[in-house]
Write a protein that holds these residues in place. Structure first.
Motif, PDB file in Angstrom:
ATOM      1  N   SER A 145       0.827  -1.201   0.000  1.00  0.00           N
ATOM      2  CA  SER A 145       0.000   0.000   0.000  1.00  0.00           C
ATOM      3  C   SER A 145       0.867   1.259   0.000  1.00  0.00           C
ATOM      4  O   SER A 145       0.539   2.246  -0.670  1.00  0.00           O
ATOM      5  CB  SER A 145      -0.920   0.011   1.227  1.00  0.00           C
ATOM      6  OG  SER A 145      -1.812  -1.068   1.180  1.00  0.00           O
ATOM      7  N   ALA A 146       1.966   1.221   0.751  1.00  0.00           N
ATOM      8  CA  ALA A 146       2.861   2.373   0.791  1.00  0.00           C
ATOM      9  C   ALA A 146       3.496   2.605  -0.575  1.00  0.00           C
ATOM     10  O   ALA A 146       3.636   3.754  -1.032  1.00  0.00           O
ATOM     11  CB  ALA A 146       3.936   2.167   1.859  1.00  0.00           C
ATOM     12  N   VAL A 147       3.883   1.526  -1.259  1.00  0.00           N
ATOM     13  CA  VAL A 147       4.455   1.648  -2.603  1.00  0.00           C
ATOM     14  C   VAL A 147       3.442   2.247  -3.571  1.00  0.00           C
ATOM     15  O   VAL A 147       3.761   3.120  -4.379  1.00  0.00           O
ATOM     16  CB  VAL A 147       4.940   0.279  -3.107  1.00  0.00           C
ATOM     17  CG1 VAL A 147       5.317   0.348  -4.586  1.00  0.00           C
ATOM     18  CG2 VAL A 147       6.134  -0.203  -2.292  1.00  0.00           C
ATOM     19  N   ALA A 148       2.191   1.761  -3.494  1.00  0.00           N
ATOM     20  CA  ALA A 148       1.144   2.284  -4.379  1.00  0.00           C
ATOM     21  C   ALA A 148       0.931   3.783  -4.156  1.00  0.00           C
ATOM     22  O   ALA A 148       0.799   4.555  -5.104  1.00  0.00           O
ATOM     23  CB  ALA A 148      -0.158   1.524  -4.153  1.00  0.00           C
ATOM     24  N   ALA A 149       0.910   4.197  -2.882  1.00  0.00           N
ATOM     25  CA  ALA A 149       0.691   5.605  -2.576  1.00  0.00           C
ATOM     26  C   ALA A 149       1.859   6.463  -3.040  1.00  0.00           C
ATOM     27  O   ALA A 149       1.675   7.546  -3.616  1.00  0.00           O
ATOM     28  CB  ALA A 149       0.471   5.779  -1.070  1.00  0.00           C
ATOM     29  N   ALA A 150       3.085   5.991  -2.802  1.00  0.00           N
ATOM     30  CA  ALA A 150       4.259   6.761  -3.218  1.00  0.00           C
ATOM     31  C   ALA A 150       4.360   6.830  -4.733  1.00  0.00           C
ATOM     32  O   ALA A 150       4.693   7.878  -5.305  1.00  0.00           O
ATOM     33  CB  ALA A 150       5.523   6.141  -2.622  1.00  0.00           C
ATOM     34  N   THR A 184      -7.783   8.962 -15.813  1.00  0.00           N
ATOM     35  CA  THR A 184      -7.589   9.883 -14.707  1.00  0.00           C
ATOM     36  C   THR A 184      -8.126   9.260 -13.447  1.00  0.00           C
ATOM     37  O   THR A 184      -9.217   8.714 -13.437  1.00  0.00           O
ATOM     38  CB  THR A 184      -8.333  11.210 -14.964  1.00  0.00           C
ATOM     39  OG1 THR A 184      -7.872  11.752 -16.193  1.00  0.00           O
ATOM     40  CG2 THR A 184      -8.071  12.200 -13.836  1.00  0.00           C
ATOM     41  N   SER A 185      -7.343   9.332 -12.342  1.00  0.00           N
ATOM     42  CA  SER A 185      -7.760   8.734 -11.084  1.00  0.00           C
ATOM     43  C   SER A 185      -7.198   9.522  -9.935  1.00  0.00           C
ATOM     44  O   SER A 185      -6.277  10.316 -10.095  1.00  0.00           O
ATOM     45  CB  SER A 185      -7.282   7.279 -10.990  1.00  0.00           C
ATOM     46  OG  SER A 185      -5.876   7.235 -11.026  1.00  0.00           O
ATOM     47  N   ARG A 186      -7.747   9.287  -8.736  1.00  0.00           N
ATOM     48  CA  ARG A 186      -7.238   9.922  -7.543  1.00  0.00           C
ATOM     49  C   ARG A 186      -5.952   9.228  -7.123  1.00  0.00           C
ATOM     50  O   ARG A 186      -5.719   8.092  -7.464  1.00  0.00           O
ATOM     51  CB  ARG A 186      -8.287   9.822  -6.429  1.00  0.00           C
ATOM     52  CG  ARG A 186      -9.568  10.563  -6.756  1.00  0.00           C
ATOM     53  CD  ARG A 186     -10.567  10.381  -5.624  1.00  0.00           C
ATOM     54  NE  ARG A 186     -10.031  10.892  -4.368  1.00  0.00           N
ATOM     55  CZ  ARG A 186     -10.099  12.163  -4.023  1.00  0.00           C
ATOM     56  NH1 ARG A 186     -10.635  13.044  -4.821  1.00  0.00           N
ATOM     57  NH2 ARG A 186      -9.598  12.559  -2.853  1.00  0.00           N
ATOM     58  N   PRO A 187      -5.093   9.902  -6.316  1.00  0.00           N
ATOM     59  CA  PRO A 187      -3.848   9.273  -5.891  1.00  0.00           C
ATOM     60  C   PRO A 187      -4.056   7.990  -5.105  1.00  0.00           C
ATOM     61  O   PRO A 187      -3.177   7.181  -5.038  1.00  0.00           O
ATOM     62  CB  PRO A 187      -3.203  10.345  -4.993  1.00  0.00           C
ATOM     63  CG  PRO A 187      -3.810  11.636  -5.436  1.00  0.00           C
ATOM     64  CD  PRO A 187      -5.191  11.288  -5.868  1.00  0.00           C
ATOM     65  N   THR A 188      -5.239   7.829  -4.517  1.00  0.00           N
ATOM     66  CA  THR A 188      -5.483   6.616  -3.739  1.00  0.00           C
ATOM     67  C   THR A 188      -5.906   5.460  -4.620  1.00  0.00           C
ATOM     68  O   THR A 188      -6.155   4.377  -4.137  1.00  0.00           O
ATOM     69  CB  THR A 188      -6.579   6.867  -2.703  1.00  0.00           C
ATOM     70  OG1 THR A 188      -7.761   7.338  -3.353  1.00  0.00           O
ATOM     71  CG2 THR A 188      -6.108   7.887  -1.681  1.00  0.00           C
ATOM     72  N   GLU A 196      -8.502  -4.665 -12.479  1.00  0.00           N
ATOM     73  CA  GLU A 196      -7.830  -3.550 -11.831  1.00  0.00           C
ATOM     74  C   GLU A 196      -8.009  -3.690 -10.327  1.00  0.00           C
ATOM     75  O   GLU A 196      -9.017  -4.218  -9.859  1.00  0.00           O
ATOM     76  CB  GLU A 196      -8.415  -2.201 -12.268  1.00  0.00           C
ATOM     77  CG  GLU A 196      -8.257  -1.875 -13.731  1.00  0.00           C
ATOM     78  CD  GLU A 196      -8.885  -0.531 -14.070  1.00  0.00           C
ATOM     79  OE1 GLU A 196      -8.885   0.359 -13.179  1.00  0.00           O
ATOM     80  OE2 GLU A 196      -9.381  -0.370 -15.188  1.00  0.00           O
ATOM     81  N   SER A 197      -7.040  -3.193  -9.575  1.00  0.00           N
ATOM     82  CA  SER A 197      -7.179  -3.071  -8.124  1.00  0.00           C
ATOM     83  C   SER A 197      -7.286  -1.602  -7.781  1.00  0.00           C
ATOM     84  O   SER A 197      -6.459  -0.797  -8.224  1.00  0.00           O
ATOM     85  CB  SER A 197      -5.970  -3.680  -7.396  1.00  0.00           C
ATOM     86  OG  SER A 197      -6.008  -5.080  -7.449  1.00  0.00           O
ATOM     87  N   LEU A 198      -8.296  -1.246  -7.013  1.00  0.00           N
ATOM     88  CA  LEU A 198      -8.539   0.141  -6.653  1.00  0.00           C
ATOM     89  C   LEU A 198      -8.703   0.276  -5.148  1.00  0.00           C
ATOM     90  O   LEU A 198      -9.121  -0.655  -4.469  1.00  0.00           O
ATOM     91  CB  LEU A 198      -9.809   0.669  -7.344  1.00  0.00           C
ATOM     92  CG  LEU A 198      -9.820   0.654  -8.871  1.00  0.00           C
ATOM     93  CD1 LEU A 198     -11.165   1.134  -9.384  1.00  0.00           C
ATOM     94  CD2 LEU A 198      -8.705   1.530  -9.416  1.00  0.00           C
ATOM     95  N   GLY A 199      -8.371   1.464  -4.627  1.00  0.00           N
ATOM     96  CA  GLY A 199      -8.570   1.746  -3.223  1.00  0.00           C
ATOM     97  C   GLY A 199      -7.329   1.473  -2.397  1.00  0.00           C
ATOM     98  O   GLY A 199      -6.305   1.012  -2.895  1.00  0.00           O
ATOM     99  N   GLU A 200      -7.415   1.788  -1.137  1.00  0.00           N
ATOM    100  CA  GLU A 200      -6.316   1.600  -0.194  1.00  0.00           C
ATOM    101  C   GLU A 200      -6.656   0.492   0.800  1.00  0.00           C
ATOM    102  O   GLU A 200      -7.807   0.245   1.104  1.00  0.00           O
ATOM    103  CB  GLU A 200      -6.053   2.904   0.576  1.00  0.00           C
ATOM    104  CG  GLU A 200      -5.396   3.996  -0.256  1.00  0.00           C
ATOM    105  CD  GLU A 200      -3.985   3.618  -0.677  1.00  0.00           C
ATOM    106  OE1 GLU A 200      -3.258   3.007   0.137  1.00  0.00           O
ATOM    107  OE2 GLU A 200      -3.611   3.923  -1.821  1.00  0.00           O
TER     108      GLU A 200
END
Length: 255
Positions: A13-18, A82-86, A240-244
Motif C-alpha cells: 500500500s505504501a508503494v502504491a501511494a508513493a 484519470t484517477s485519484r492518488p489513492t 484492476e485493483s482500486l482503493g487503499e
C-alpha cells in the motif's frame, strides 16, 4: 519529482501511494523499504510501513502529474485515464505484487526459521499440529495440519492472517529482512483460492455478456492475486485493483 515517500499499513500500500505521487504504477518504480510494517497482533500496537520509490526508466513512459490531486498516465497502446492518488490506473493482472526475485537459499533459511518460530508459539499456547515447510518460485510455505485448528483460522481467515504476520515478524526480528513466507492451516488458503478462482471466472463470463464492470468486496493481497490470475486466463476481460488497504478491491472490466 524523482523520488517520493509514503507510509501505510503494508509495504504494498505504501508503494502504491508513493508511486501515485509520481503519477506512476507500482511496477514502474524502484522500491526502498525504509521501515517494514509491524502488525498489531495479540494486543501489541504495530507501526506502518514506510517506503521511498524512484521512477524506473522514466524515458519509456510519458506522465502528467499533479501531486495530491488528479493524475493522468499515458502508456503505449492505452487510452489516457484519470484517477485519484489513492487509486491505481489499469495494469497487467499479474502485477498485484512486485517482489524481488526469490533467492532460494535465503528463502529456505527464512522458512526454517519461521517453522521453528511457529513450533515454539504452538508449544507456548498448547496447540498440537504437524508442520511441513517447502519452497517454490513464490517463496517459502508452512503447512500446519491437525485436529481442532479452526481457532487458528478464525472468521474469514483473519486469525490465520494475524498468525502469518506474527510468524514473519518473528523472522524479521532475527534476520532484519522481510520473509517471503506463507502460512496455511489444514488447506484453508488452498480451498479459498479455488473458491475465488471459480467466482472470478463466473463474474468474468458475466462481464463478457453484459459488457458491464463487476466489483468484488475488499480482499487481502493474496485473495486479489487469485482473482487477477483467474481472470488473466479469460480472453476479453481485464482486472484492476482500486482503493487503499484494508478496503482495496478488484474490478473486472471488459478488455
Amino acid at each position: 519529482m524523482a523520488h517520493a515517500e509514503a507510509s501505510a499499513k503494508t509495504v504494498e500500500s505504501a508503494v502504491a501511494a508513493a508511486a501515485a505521487e509520481l503519477g506512476l504504477r507500482p511496477d514502474q518504480v524502484e522500491v526502498e523499504v525504509i521501515e517494514d510494517a509491524v502488525p498489531s497482533t495479540f494486543g501489541v500496537i504495530g507501526s506502518p510501513a514506510r517506503v521511498r520509490v524512484t521512477a524506473r526508466n522514466p524515458t519509456t513512459t510519458t506522465t502528467t502529474t499533479t501531486p495530491r490531486s488528479a493524475t493522468a498516465t499515458l502508456t503505449a497502446g492505452t487510452a489516457v485515464s484519470t484517477s485519484r492518488p489513492t487509486e491505481e490506473t489499469a495494469r497487467p493482472p499479474r502485477r498485484e505484487h512486485r517482489d524481488e526475485p526469490v533467492d532460494a537459499e535465503v528463502v529456505g533459511a527464512d522458512t526454517e526459521l519461521a517453522g521453528d518460530f511457529l513450533e515454539g508459539l504452538l508449544d507456548a499456547i498448547d496447540v498440537d499440529g504437524d508442520i511441513t515447510t517447502w519452497v517454490d518460485e513464490n517463496g517459502g510455505h508452512i503447512d500446519l495440519e491437525g485436529e481442532d485448528l479452526d481457532v487458528l483460522v478464525g472468521p474469514n481467515g483473519e486469525t490465520l492472517d494475524a498468525l502469518q504476520e506474527l510468524t514473519r515478524l518473528g523472522v524479521l526480528r532475527q534476520t532484519r529482512r522481510r520473509a517471503r513466507v506463507f502460512l496455511d492451516v489444514n488447506g484453508y488458503r488452498a480451498r479459498r483460492r479455488e473458491q475465488l478462482a471459480a467466482a472470478a471466472k463466473t463474474a468474468a463470463e458475466q462481464v463478457l455478456q453484459t459488457r458491464e464492470d463487476h466489483e468484488f468486496q475488499p480482499m487481502t493481497p493474496a485473495e486479489r492475486k487469485a482473482i487477477h490470475d483467474a481472470v488473466a486466463t479469460i480472453e476479453g476481460t481485464r482486472t484492476e485493483s482500486l482503493g487503499e488497504e484494508p478496503n482495496r478491491r478488484v474490478i473486472i472490466r471488459p478488455a
